[in-house]
Design an enzyme around this catalytic site. Structure first.
Site, PDB file in Angstrom:
ATOM      1  N   LEU A  69       0.828  -1.212   0.000  1.00 43.02           N
ATOM      2  CA  LEU A  69       0.000   0.000   0.000  1.00 43.02           C
ATOM      3  C   LEU A  69       0.858   1.256   0.000  1.00 43.02           C
ATOM      4  CD1 LEU A  69      -2.686  -1.073   2.667  1.00 43.02           C
ATOM      5  CD2 LEU A  69      -2.727  -1.416   0.181  1.00 43.02           C
TER       6      LEU A  69
ATOM      7  N   CYS B 152       1.928   3.976   6.367  1.00 43.01           N
ATOM      8  CA  CYS B 152       1.598   2.626   5.907  1.00 43.01           C
ATOM      9  C   CYS B 152       2.456   1.554   6.563  1.00 43.01           C
ATOM     10  CB  CYS B 152       1.754   2.522   4.390  1.00 43.01           C
ATOM     11  SG  CYS B 152       0.559   3.481   3.444  1.00 43.01           S
TER      12      CYS B 152
ATOM     13  N   TYR C  97      -3.079  -7.343  16.690  1.00 46.24           N
ATOM     14  CA  TYR C  97      -3.253  -6.592  15.449  1.00 46.24           C
ATOM     15  C   TYR C  97      -4.496  -5.709  15.518  1.00 46.24           C
ATOM     16  CZ  TYR C  97      -3.605  -5.728  10.419  1.00 46.24           C
ATOM     17  OH  TYR C  97      -3.688  -5.129   9.177  1.00 46.24           O
TER      18      TYR C  97
ATOM     19  N   LYS D 138      -4.682  -1.579  15.447  1.00 46.48           N
ATOM     20  CA  LYS D 138      -5.413  -0.862  14.406  1.00 46.48           C
ATOM     21  C   LYS D 138      -6.615  -0.122  14.986  1.00 46.48           C
ATOM     22  CE  LYS D 138      -2.746  -2.089  10.998  1.00 46.48           C
ATOM     23  NZ  LYS D 138      -1.925  -1.087  10.285  1.00 46.48           N
TER      24      LYS D 138
ATOM     25  N   PHE E 213      -6.316  -6.836   0.786  1.00 45.75           N
ATOM     26  CA  PHE E 213      -5.639  -6.247  -0.368  1.00 45.75           C
ATOM     27  C   PHE E 213      -4.540  -7.161  -0.889  1.00 45.75           C
ATOM     28  CE2 PHE E 213      -8.055  -2.599   0.452  1.00 45.75           C
ATOM     29  CZ  PHE E 213      -7.910  -1.718  -0.624  1.00 45.75           C
TER      30      PHE E 213
ATOM     31  N   THR F   4      -1.297  -7.559  -1.424  1.00 43.21           N
ATOM     32  CA  THR F   4       0.000  -7.038  -0.997  1.00 43.21           C
ATOM     33  C   THR F   4       0.994  -8.182  -0.907  1.00 43.21           C
ATOM     34  OG1 THR F   4      -0.530  -7.370   1.340  1.00 43.21           O
ATOM     35  CG2 THR F   4      -1.160  -5.243   0.354  1.00 43.21           C
TER      36      THR F   4
END
Length: 258
Positions: free
Chosen positions: A17, A84, A164, A168, A197, A199
């Site tokens: 990203l 990011c 996580y 976030k 996504f 990635t």
């Protein structure tokens, strides 16, 4: 905000990203500095977009200070910061194995994710915002724009994502108060909550796992393209009325427990 000619810092800008955002900003005429630990990839991306690479560990004050010093020496004080940089892990809070052995989430692993994702993000916000205060205001009194990266896990984290999700969720939680802290100085703050996504982290998953995840997205039934994240990040910088918002970018997915 007028982007052409502005300076930006993108953390985690060597891949995924962050790389897509660095490229999109450069295409809009922005002078981009990439903060990352991956020197080889960071130098490559910076060279391709006419930017500068700064080796930075977002968990270390001195490293972040040195990164901003190098970026500002090359491009001047940044008006844009896009955060990011981040990582994740997966451990159940507590679990019992078939042999009866009980174990819990390693506390040092929990702390590591909080330090990188949450504290690292805030460290860069605070230091960048302090620098932005030196800038002359633009139209509407604007001095700068900050975009953070959270995750849909902030709102519907799965099993094993306690650290996580907490990291976030903390980014989501700080968005509005930081926007309010900086409103008198014309610095805007917004956060994107990306879903699944395409990635480098996701590319390492088995094909059957990737296919199942893509099929779970209501529409479109695919992974998000990093360029789609970058498009929203750039709009959050460009649109001066975008402030204090946390926006999901996820194809309407709501993550299942596992």
């Amino acid at each position: 905000m007028k982007l052409d000619g502005a300076a930006a810092v993108v953390t985690g800008g060597a891949s995924g990203l962050g790389e897509a955002t660095a490229r999109a900003l450069a295409a809009a005429g922005v002078k981009v500095a990439i903060f990352d630990l991956n020197a080889e990839a960071g130098e490559k991306v910076a060279g391709e977009i006419g930017g500068v690479f700064c080796p930075v560990n977002v968990t270390d004050d001195a490293s972040v200070d040195a990164g901003f010093e190098k970026a500002r020496a090359a491009h001047g004080q940044e008006r844009i910061l896009v955060n990011c940089a981040g990582t994740g892990n997966a451990y159940k809070t507590a679990s019992r194995a078939k042999d009866g052995t009980v174990k819990h989430f390693p506390i040092d692993e929990f702390n590591k994710i909080i330090q990188i994702n949450l504290v690292g993000t805030f460290r860069c916000i605070a230091k960048s915002a302090a620098g932005m205060l030196s800038l002359e205001p633009m139209e509407d009194g604007e001095r700068g724009a900050i975009v953070n990266t959270a995750s849909v896990a902030a709102e519907d984290g799965q099993m094993g994502q306690a650290a996580y999700s907490a990291s976030k969720g903390g980014i989501v939680g700080l968005t509005l108060p930081v926007a309010r802290d900086l409103m008198g100085d014309g610095i805007r703050v917004n956060t994107i909550l990306p879903g699944i996504f395409n990635t480098p982290l996701m590319n390492g998953a088995p094909d059957n796992v990737k296919e199942a995840l893509a099929a779970s997205v209501p529409f479109p039934k695919r992974f998000g393209d990093p360029a789609e994240y970058a498009s929203l990040a750039v709009e959050m910088c460009r649109n001066s009325y975008f402030n204090g918002e946390d926006v999901r970018l996820d194809g309407a997915i709501r993550m299942a427990p596992r």
